[in-house]
Scaffold this active site. Sequence first.
Site, short mmCIF file in Angstrom:
data_model
loop_
_atom_site.label_atom_id
_atom_site.label_comp_id
_atom_site.label_asym_id
_atom_site.label_seq_id
_atom_site.Cartn_x
_atom_site.Cartn_y
_atom_site.Cartn_z
N GLY A 46 38.95 45.94 32.43
CA GLY A 46 39.56 46.62 31.30
C GLY A 46 40.66 45.77 30.70
N GLN A 51 48.49 44.61 26.26
CA GLN A 51 48.56 43.45 27.18
C GLN A 51 48.42 42.12 26.45
OE1 GLN A 51 45.52 45.47 29.85
NE2 GLN A 51 46.68 44.33 31.36
N CYS A 92 45.88 44.82 38.13
CA CYS A 92 46.22 44.74 36.70
C CYS A 92 46.31 43.27 36.31
CB CYS A 92 47.56 45.43 36.45
SG CYS A 92 48.05 45.43 34.71
N LEU A 93 45.67 42.94 35.19
CA LEU A 93 45.71 41.54 34.73
C LEU A 93 47.12 41.12 34.33
CD1 LEU A 93 42.40 41.52 32.63
CD2 LEU A 93 42.74 40.69 34.97
N HIS A 134 44.15 54.05 33.59
CA HIS A 134 45.01 52.86 33.71
C HIS A 134 45.27 52.26 32.32
CE1 HIS A 134 46.13 48.96 35.88
NE2 HIS A 134 45.91 48.53 34.65
N GLU A 135 44.19 52.12 31.52
CA GLU A 135 44.34 51.49 30.20
C GLU A 135 45.10 52.39 29.23
OE1 GLU A 135 43.74 48.47 30.24
OE2 GLU A 135 42.44 48.41 31.99
N HIS A 138 48.66 51.90 29.70
CA HIS A 138 49.18 50.70 29.01
C HIS A 138 49.56 51.02 27.57
CE1 HIS A 138 48.88 47.34 31.77
NE2 HIS A 138 47.61 47.55 32.03
O1 K1U Z 1 44.37 46.70 32.64
C1 K1U Z 1 44.12 45.72 33.32
O2 K1U Z 1 45.00 44.94 33.61
C2 K1U Z 1 42.72 45.47 33.82
C3 K1U Z 1 42.52 45.98 35.24
C4 K1U Z 1 41.85 47.32 35.18
C5 K1U Z 1 41.79 48.11 36.45
C6 K1U Z 1 41.35 47.58 37.65
C7 K1U Z 1 41.27 48.36 38.78
C8 K1U Z 1 41.61 49.68 38.71
C9 K1U Z 1 42.06 50.20 37.53
C10 K1U Z 1 42.14 49.42 36.39
C11 K1U Z 1 41.66 44.95 35.96
O3 K1U Z 1 40.56 44.75 35.65
S1 K1U Z 1 42.41 44.09 37.23
C12 K1U Z 1 41.08 43.18 37.94
C13 K1U Z 1 40.68 43.88 39.18
O4 K1U Z 1 41.51 44.02 40.02
C14 K1U Z 1 39.37 44.47 39.40
C15 K1U Z 1 38.25 43.89 38.92
C16 K1U Z 1 37.01 44.48 39.18
C17 K1U Z 1 36.92 45.65 39.91
C18 K1U Z 1 38.08 46.24 40.38
C19 K1U Z 1 39.30 45.63 40.14
ZN ZN Z 2 46.59 46.81 33.65
#
Ligand code: K1U
Ligand code: ZN
Length: 169
Positions: A46, A51, A92-93, A134-135, A138
């Site tokens: 996401g 961001q 979170c990225l 989560h998004e 943000h």
């Molecule tokens: O918003 C963001 O920073 C993106 C975030 C979204 C997210 C991940 C996990 C749970 C809730 C929301 C990410 O993609 S972080 C990358 C990551 O940790 C991940 C990637 C694939 C599957 C699960 C986590």
């Molecule tokens: Zn995030």
Amino acid sequence: MALLPILCYPNPKLHTVAKPVQAVDARIRTLIADMLETMKEAKGIGLAATQVDVHERLIVIDVSEQHEDPLVLINPKLIWASPDTHVNEEGCLSVPGIYDGVLRHDAVKVEAQDGSGALRLIEADGLLAVCIQHEMDHLMGKVFVEYLSPLKRNRIKTKMIKAQREANA
Ligand code: K1U
Ligand code: ZN
């Protein structure tokens, strides 16, 4: 298409409350394409416009295994959330390398415009529901670490500042 720089916690811009997207026009379509590319390259599921330092209500998500099923949410509005909740591990990225548990609704219904401006109802559960919550946080200027204890949050803040200082040295 272009890769966009992602703001890192504790950048205060991450706490900006996003404004509604006024029109799904060429600028927004370019932003969607750039955000999808940026999310894919960063291996995220996401990304919120906040961001990438654009403070408008736009989210891209792709929870599919092969990154082949993108979802675009413009001006998302939460219309229902399940009373059942669970703690889910989140990342979170904008807070690279940090993962922790956050309490979220198991399922949500969200009304949003898609990439062509049409109004859609999204009924989500599982990882998609967690990611949407989560998004949407943000877009309200909230980063997931704000659900953690002040002690954990301060440790994360210190770690992020140190990592950014070292990366810029
Ligand atoms: O918003 C963001 O920073 C993106 C975030 C979204 C997210 C991940 C996990 C749970 C809730 C929301 C990410 O993609 S972080 C990358 C990551 O940790 C991940 C990637 C694939 C599957 C699960 C986590
Ligand atoms: Zn995030």
